[in-house]
Design an enzyme around this catalytic site. Structure first.
Site, mmCIF file in Angstrom:
data_model
loop_
_atom_site.group_PDB
_atom_site.id
_atom_site.type_symbol
_atom_site.label_atom_id
_atom_site.label_comp_id
_atom_site.label_asym_id
_atom_site.label_seq_id
_atom_site.Cartn_x
_atom_site.Cartn_y
_atom_site.Cartn_z
ATOM 1 N N HIS A 18 0.821 -1.233 -0.095
ATOM 2 C CA HIS A 18 -0.019 -0.039 0.126
ATOM 3 C C HIS A 18 0.877 1.260 -0.122
ATOM 4 O O HIS A 18 0.697 2.059 -0.807
ATOM 5 C CB HIS A 18 -1.013 0.037 1.314
ATOM 6 N N GLU A 19 1.870 1.144 0.868
ATOM 7 C CA GLU A 19 2.656 2.467 1.121
ATOM 8 C C GLU A 19 3.648 2.648 -0.166
ATOM 9 O O GLU A 19 3.955 3.875 -0.566
ATOM 10 C CB GLU A 19 3.578 2.581 2.234
ATOM 11 N N HIS A 22 1.875 5.017 -2.709
ATOM 12 C CA HIS A 22 2.044 6.260 -2.484
ATOM 13 C C HIS A 22 3.348 6.689 -2.818
ATOM 14 O O HIS A 22 3.625 7.870 -3.687
ATOM 15 C CB HIS A 22 1.777 6.741 -1.043
#
Length: 422
Positions: A18-19, A22
């Site tokens: 997920h990170e 970003h």
């Protein structure tokens, strides 16, 4: 120990993937990612790359995070009166600002901080060498670093590399990229699972696939490729129709209308009674047919990912029609599920990770401040309004959203503890 390792691996992969979403799109948008951390808590190791990102390994092996310049949670603690030291280049421009007592820089100048501007002017002012009779101001290099109190070295974040300086569409893509990565991971894991299983189960059929030789179906004379037309007069169109009737009738004789090689006959079958989650259910010892082609597995895995997302949306919808904490799960439930998956093997762990990844992506898109979905709502608001919400108002909204999430997490965790341990 196996359960703990499984939990750490599953949770860690989901959060890091997920990170990384970003991280990747922030870099492509010209936003400075000051830190990409694997794990949480105290720093074990850190390395600052040439691109300005510091990659750290932290003590607690649970997830990770990214620190994007100017994204609200990226402040370095600096206050008037703070002692620090400055490392200069040959032109007397600051290259490093050291806030750590653990690290000593050779040839650094000690300073007591008065004020600083690392956003626009790029200056730092203070008393040098304990001389409080004269303020000294130094220029700070655009790519200078700050050594934080724990020894982590990060690039400073001038305005031009901050999150808000990127174009609106770039910020929207950066906010969406985390959930998007979770969706991609879920699809890939479901496809991997299809290959490991040797194919994709066909559920929109009434045809029998594999028949276990020691099951109730084999004992009654059912065979592979038999089509079940009716059970006790109830029409069977899909595999779910069949399993629903079987599970609800343990040890009860049922009349199966079966088509085999164009001939229709009636066979009496008695589902075997087995225990599942404290309840007795019926079991025949049959499996649905499978598609085993290469592209069948890819398409089937993708379809399964889509189906799981629909189930999650249904579950979220049920919260609005009848809210209950029992419909939610937190870290305790995730640990419990990891424990069960670890005992059932690698394929179950992969299946759990796929479902949780899809879940994490969808939940993060909910329009709640502090979640990615809340940030996207603010981006849309900015696009419609023509200018962003003030940082003060956005900070208040984020704080309220964060408080709501923390309260909900505490309630859900306590509810999970009650369910699983008491």
């Amino acid at each position: 120990m196996r359960t703990i390792i499984t939990f750490i691996i599953v949770f860690g992969i989901l959060v890091i993937v997920h990170e990384f979403g970003h991280f990747f799109f922030a870099k492509r948008s010209g936003i400075l990612v000051r830190e990409f951390a694997i794990g949480m808590g105290p720093k074990i190791y850190g390395h600052q790359a040439k691109d300005g990102t510091t990659y750290t390994l932290r003590l607690l092996p649970i997830g990770g995070y990214v620190r994007m310049a100017g994204n609200g949670d990226d402040e370095t603690e600096m206050a008037p009166g703070m002692p620090l030291s400055l490392l200069m280049d040959s032109d007397q421009v600051v290259k490093k600002i050291n806030l750590s007592k653990k690290i000593q820089l050779t040839n650094a100048i000690p300073m007591e901080l008065i004020r600083y501007d690392l956003d626009e002017a790029l200056t730092i002012t203070g008393y040098v060498n304990g001389d409080e009779t004269q303020e000294v101001t130094y220029a700070v290099d655009h790519d200078a670093s700050i050594i934080e109190a724990d020894g982590t070295e990060l690039r400073i974040a001038p305005r031009d590399v901050q999150f808000q300086s990127a174009k609106l569409w770039q910020r929207m893509l950066t906010n969406f990229a985390g959930p998007m990565n979770n969706f991609i991971l879920a699809i890939l894991l479901f496809i991997v699972l299809a290959f490991m299983q040797g194919g994709v189960t066909v559920t929109n059929t009434n045809q029998i696939g594999v028949v276990s030789p020691d099951g109730a179906a084999a004992a009654a004379g059912l065979q592979e490729n038999d089509e079940i037309l009716q059970v006790d007069g109830k029409s069977i169109q899909t595999w779910n129709d069949l399993t629903a009737i079987i599970t609800e009738n343990p040890d009860k004789p049922l009349d199966f209308e079966v088509e085999r090689n164009g001939q229709v006959s009636t066979i009496e079958v008695t589902p075997k009674s087995v225990e599942s989650n404290g309840e007795k259910i019926g079991q025949l010892g049959i499996q649905a047919p499978m598609k085993t082609g290469f592209f069948d597995k890819i398409i089937g895995g993708t379809q399964r990912a889509f189906s799981s997302s629909l189930e999650i949306f249904k579950a979220l919808g049920s919260l609005f029609t009848g809210f209950s904490l029992d419909k939610l799960g937190g870290p305790v439930m995730m640990f419990q599920l990891s424990s069960e998956a670890a005992n059932q093997g690698v394929m179950t762990v992969i299946g759990l990770m796929a479902i949780l990844s899809m879940n994490l992506g969808i939940v993060n898109l909910l329009p709640i401040p502090a979640l990615d979905g809340g940030k996207l709502v603010l981006n849309i608001f900015e696009g419609v309004r023509g200018k962003p919400l003030s940082q003060e108002k956005e900070g208040v909204l984020t704080l309220v959203g964060f408080g709501f999430l923390m309260l909900l997490m505490v309630l859900v965790t306590w509810n999970d503890i009650q369910r699983f341990f008491f």
